[in-house]
Design an enzyme around this catalytic site. Structure first.
Site, PDB file in Angstrom:
ATOM      1  CE1 TYR A 154       1.021  -0.256   4.427  1.00 60.91           C
ATOM      2  CE2 TYR A 154      -0.105   1.848   4.417  1.00 60.91           C
ATOM      3  CZ  TYR A 154       0.730   0.938   5.040  1.00 60.91           C
ATOM      4  OH  TYR A 154       1.273   1.246   6.260  1.00 60.91           O
ATOM      5  NE  ARG A 194       6.843   3.907   0.581  1.00 60.69           N
ATOM      6  CZ  ARG A 194       6.560   4.725   1.596  1.00 60.69           C
ATOM      7  NH1 ARG A 194       7.479   4.999   2.501  1.00 60.69           N
ATOM      8  NH2 ARG A 194       5.365   5.248   1.711  1.00 60.69           N
ATOM      9  NE  ARG A 251      -5.912 -19.976   4.123  1.00 59.98           N
ATOM     10  CZ  ARG A 251      -5.121 -20.868   4.732  1.00 59.98           C
ATOM     11  NH1 ARG A 251      -5.220 -22.143   4.444  1.00 59.98           N
ATOM     12  NH2 ARG A 251      -4.253 -20.478   5.657  1.00 59.98           N
ATOM     13  CE  LYS A 267       3.107   3.072   3.126  1.00 65.98           C
ATOM     14  NZ  LYS A 267       3.245   3.180   4.588  1.00 65.98           N
ATOM     15  CD  GLU A 283       9.692   1.627  10.673  1.00 67.93           C
ATOM     16  OE1 GLU A 283       9.618   2.581   9.875  1.00 67.93           O
ATOM     17  OE2 GLU A 283       9.619   0.429  10.309  1.00 67.93           O
TER      18      GLU A 283
HETATM   19  N1  PDD Z   1       2.663   4.872   7.400  1.00 66.87           N
HETATM   20  N2  PDD Z   1       7.337   3.657   9.023  1.00 66.87           N
HETATM   21  C1  PDD Z   1       6.211   2.929   9.004  1.00 66.87           C
HETATM   22  C2  PDD Z   1       6.198   1.623   9.706  1.00 66.87           C
HETATM   23  C3  PDD Z   1       5.070   3.412   8.340  1.00 66.87           C
HETATM   24  O1  PDD Z   1       3.943   2.676   8.315  1.00 66.87           O
HETATM   25  C4  PDD Z   1       5.106   4.679   7.701  1.00 66.87           C
HETATM   26  C5  PDD Z   1       3.934   5.242   6.957  1.00 66.87           C
HETATM   27  C6  PDD Z   1       6.314   5.415   7.760  1.00 66.87           C
HETATM   28  C7  PDD Z   1       6.463   6.757   7.107  1.00 66.87           C
HETATM   29  O2  PDD Z   1       6.521   6.658   5.703  1.00 66.87           O
HETATM   30  P1  PDD Z   1       6.015   7.843   4.775  1.00 66.87           P
HETATM   31  O3  PDD Z   1       6.791   9.043   5.164  1.00 66.87           O
HETATM   32  O4  PDD Z   1       6.348   7.375   3.416  1.00 66.87           O
HETATM   33  O5  PDD Z   1       4.540   8.013   5.031  1.00 66.87           O
HETATM   34  C8  PDD Z   1       7.403   4.863   8.411  1.00 66.87           C
HETATM   35  C9  PDD Z   1       1.490   5.332   6.686  1.00 66.87           C
HETATM   36  C10 PDD Z   1       1.329   6.814   6.679  1.00 66.87           C
HETATM   37  C11 PDD Z   1       0.267   4.598   7.208  1.00 66.87           C
HETATM   38  O6  PDD Z   1       0.396   3.402   7.428  1.00 66.87           O
HETATM   39  O7  PDD Z   1      -0.801   5.191   7.360  1.00 66.87           O
END
Ligand code: PDD
Length: 284
Positions: free
Chosen positions: A32, A51, A99, A147, A179
């Site tokens: 996503y 990304r 599945r 992601k 993070e």
């Molecule tokens: N989350 N680290 C994690 C684990 C994240 O899920 C996100 C983003 C970030 C920051 O990435 P970016 O700057 O590209 O948004 C770092 C999004 C916003 C979410 O899950 O809603």
């Protein structure tokens, strides 16, 4: 009622459907992106698409839509839903098939869903008052650089933070901060440089992180890309988070220890202002 996008069609949100056999639903086999919208324009859009491609490549997922089409869909949803400030959420899964742990990517057509969320991003309580952070162990899998939609642990982490009277959690592995649950973690040293963990499989390569570091370097801020411990963070002059939905979010306490007098710090607020100004000039 919102209009959402599902596999080529724009439909009212209560008519949008995906299969119960979708691998995103059954296996968390999906990726996503979340792109911010300011003044009805998309922030850091090309980087989010880059990304998305990387996530798909790392998982061997087919990519059946062009970046131009994706931009057109984002814009169409922003327009149809009158989004001035908010986000566009995009999810792509490997597709639907009976599945089985094994899969044949060639036989699968990716599922593509996008929807918008209207909400203030500039004048927010987070920006004004800052965030209280707790630390939790990082119990996620080893490919946090992709992601994926496997967000159960981050979701539980935020719930734990809330139940303990805080706003969010920073995750710690081997004593070092990886993070935030949905954001990248930064501290500001007493000398005024900003510190954030280098990219690896342990963290998401945040788009906001990268853009902010470029803008910060341009304005003469010293950047140290290195690991830092939760103890160093608690003792830092300031701390903040970055993400597409928060931009630069001040951290005012970590595990109950106040930073910058329990209010958003000056370096953080200046960086937030810089990020918003710079990204608006590049918005599409
Ligand atoms: N989350 N680290 C994690 C684990 C994240 O899920 C996100 C983003 C970030 C920051 O990435 P970016 O700057 O590209 O948004 C770092 C999004 C916003 C979410 O899950 O809603």
């Amino acid at each position: 009622m919102r209009t959402v996008y599902v596999n080529g069609a724009y439909v009212p949100e209560n008519e949008a459907k995906v299969s119960v056999f979708d691998r995103g639903f059954l296996f968390g086999d999906g990726i996503y992106e979340v792109a911010a919208v300011l003044g009805s324009k998309l922030i850091d859009f090309p980087a989010h698409m880059a990304r998305l491609h990387r996530s798909a490549d790392e998982l061997g997922m087919r990519f059946t839509v062009s970046d131009d089409e994706l931009l057109a869909i984002h814009r169409e949803l922003v327009s149809r839903n009158n989004v001035d400030e908010g986000m566009v959420y995009l999810q792509m899964t490997r597709g639907a098939i009976d599945r089985d742990f094994l899969f044949d990517t060639e036989k699968l057509t990716p599922t593509l869903v996008l929807f918008t969320q209207s909400r203030p991003l500039i004048d927010t309580a987070t920006a004004k008052n800052g965030l209280k952070i707790i630390s939790i162990p990082d119990l996620r899998w080893g490919r946090c650089d992709i992601k994926t939609v496997q967000l159960l642990y981050p979701s539980l982490g935020k719930m734990e933070a809330k139940s303990r009277g805080a706003d969010d959690a920073w995750m710690v592995r081997d004593g070092m901060v990886t993070e935030g649950t949905s954001n990248n973690a930064f501290i500001v040293t007493r000398e005024g440089s900003i510190v954030t963990r280098p990219l690896s499989n342990s963290i998401l390569p945040g788009i906001t992180r990268a853009a902010l570091m470029t803008y910060a370097a341009k304005s003469g801020t010293k950047i140290e890309e290195r690991e830092f411990s939760i103890e160093e963070a608690r003792d830092a002059a300031e701390a903040f988070i970055t993400s597409a939905s928060v931009f630069v979010g001040p951290v005012i306490s970590i595990d109950g220890v106040e930073l910058s007098g329990g209010k958003p710090g000056p370096v953080t607020l200046a960086l937030r202002k810089t990020y918003i100004e710079e990204s608006l000039t590049r918005a599409v």
